[in-house]
Design a protein around this motif. Structure first.
Motif, short mmCIF file in Angstrom:
data_model
loop_
_atom_site.label_atom_id
_atom_site.label_comp_id
_atom_site.label_asym_id
_atom_site.label_seq_id
_atom_site.Cartn_x
_atom_site.Cartn_y
_atom_site.Cartn_z
N TRP A 15 0.83 -1.21 0.00
CA TRP A 15 0.00 0.00 0.00
C TRP A 15 0.86 1.26 0.00
N LEU A 16 1.98 1.22 0.71
CA LEU A 16 2.81 2.41 0.85
C LEU A 16 3.82 2.58 -0.29
N LYS A 17 3.98 1.57 -1.12
CA LYS A 17 5.01 1.60 -2.15
C LYS A 17 4.92 2.81 -3.09
N PRO A 18 3.74 3.18 -3.62
CA PRO A 18 3.72 4.32 -4.54
C PRO A 18 3.84 5.69 -3.86
N LEU A 19 3.81 5.74 -2.54
CA LEU A 19 3.85 7.01 -1.83
C LEU A 19 5.28 7.42 -1.51
N MET A 89 -0.14 12.34 4.19
CA MET A 89 -0.74 13.56 3.62
C MET A 89 -0.84 13.45 2.10
N ILE A 90 0.21 13.01 1.46
CA ILE A 90 0.19 12.92 0.00
C ILE A 90 -0.72 11.78 -0.44
N GLY A 91 -0.76 10.70 0.30
CA GLY A 91 -1.69 9.62 -0.01
C GLY A 91 -3.13 10.09 0.03
N LEU A 92 -3.46 10.93 0.99
CA LEU A 92 -4.83 11.45 1.08
C LEU A 92 -5.16 12.41 -0.07
N GLN A 93 -4.15 13.03 -0.64
CA GLN A 93 -4.42 13.92 -1.77
C GLN A 93 -4.84 13.14 -3.01
N MET A 94 -4.57 11.86 -3.02
CA MET A 94 -4.95 11.03 -4.17
C MET A 94 -6.44 10.71 -4.17
N ILE A 95 -7.17 11.12 -3.13
CA ILE A 95 -8.63 10.97 -3.13
C ILE A 95 -9.20 11.72 -4.32
#
Length: 178
Positions: A15-19, A89-95
């Motif tokens: 899950w964290l790999k692309p972040l 934070m950046i993961g949440l921006q992908m929403i």
């Protein structure tokens, strides 16, 4: 028990790999200019409770605001000032992505218009009223998302502690009394 633990670790890593992480921040087009700056700030990479909860709330609020295109840079600045976890934070921006931006902004506008009516804001100019409705709706959607994610974080933390206790009990059996 050990296999379940390894499976959980693999799933989280996937899950964290692309972040962005401390080791891979230089690969991101916008953030690569701030690589040295970000690597010297350990709170940007910390998964401690305070850092994660700040990231959940700040990231959720930013995700629904009409800042599409500048979200990652704004999230980086917000994580720095808010001492929050940058990865989350950046993961949440992908929403908000090209597929979801339209429906999200329409929903935010509808909710914001309803809130503006409830707050009895005086009408100004159509563009200004639309922007206010979009921001109000985005903030309310972000807050609802943040509360849900915070609950999931608390539940996940509880489950992880319970799993860790069971794992330790399995690995280290109790000492026999004489």
């Amino acid at each position: 028990m050990e296999n379940r633990w390894r499976q959980r670790r693999r799933r989280i890593r996937r899950w964290l790999k692309p972040l962005p992480r401390r080791a891979t921040i230089h690969r991101y087009p916008i953030l690569n200019r701030f690589t040295d700056f970000a690597r010297r700030r350990p709170y940007l990479w910390s998964f401690k409770d305070a850092s994660v909860v700040r990231a959940i709330y700040l990231g959720s609020l930013l995700a629904y605001l009409p800042t599409y295109g500048a979200q990652i840079l704004i999230a980086f600045i917000a994580a720095w000032f808010g001492r929050a976890n940058l990865t989350l934070m950046i993961g949440l921006q992908m929403i908000t992505n090209p597929l979801t931006a339209g429906p999200i902004y329409l929903a935010a506008y509808g909710i914001g218009t309803g809130l503006a009516g409830l707050l009895q804001l005086p009408p100004r100019h159509a563009v200004f009223d639309g922007a206010v409705a979009l921001v109000l709706g985005g903030l309310s959607l972000g807050l609802m998302t943040a509360v849900c994610l915070h609950g999931l974080w608390l539940f996940g933390r509880f489950e992880a502690r319970r799993f860790r206790r069971r794992r330790m009990a399995h690995v280290l059996p109790p000492k026999a009394e004489n």
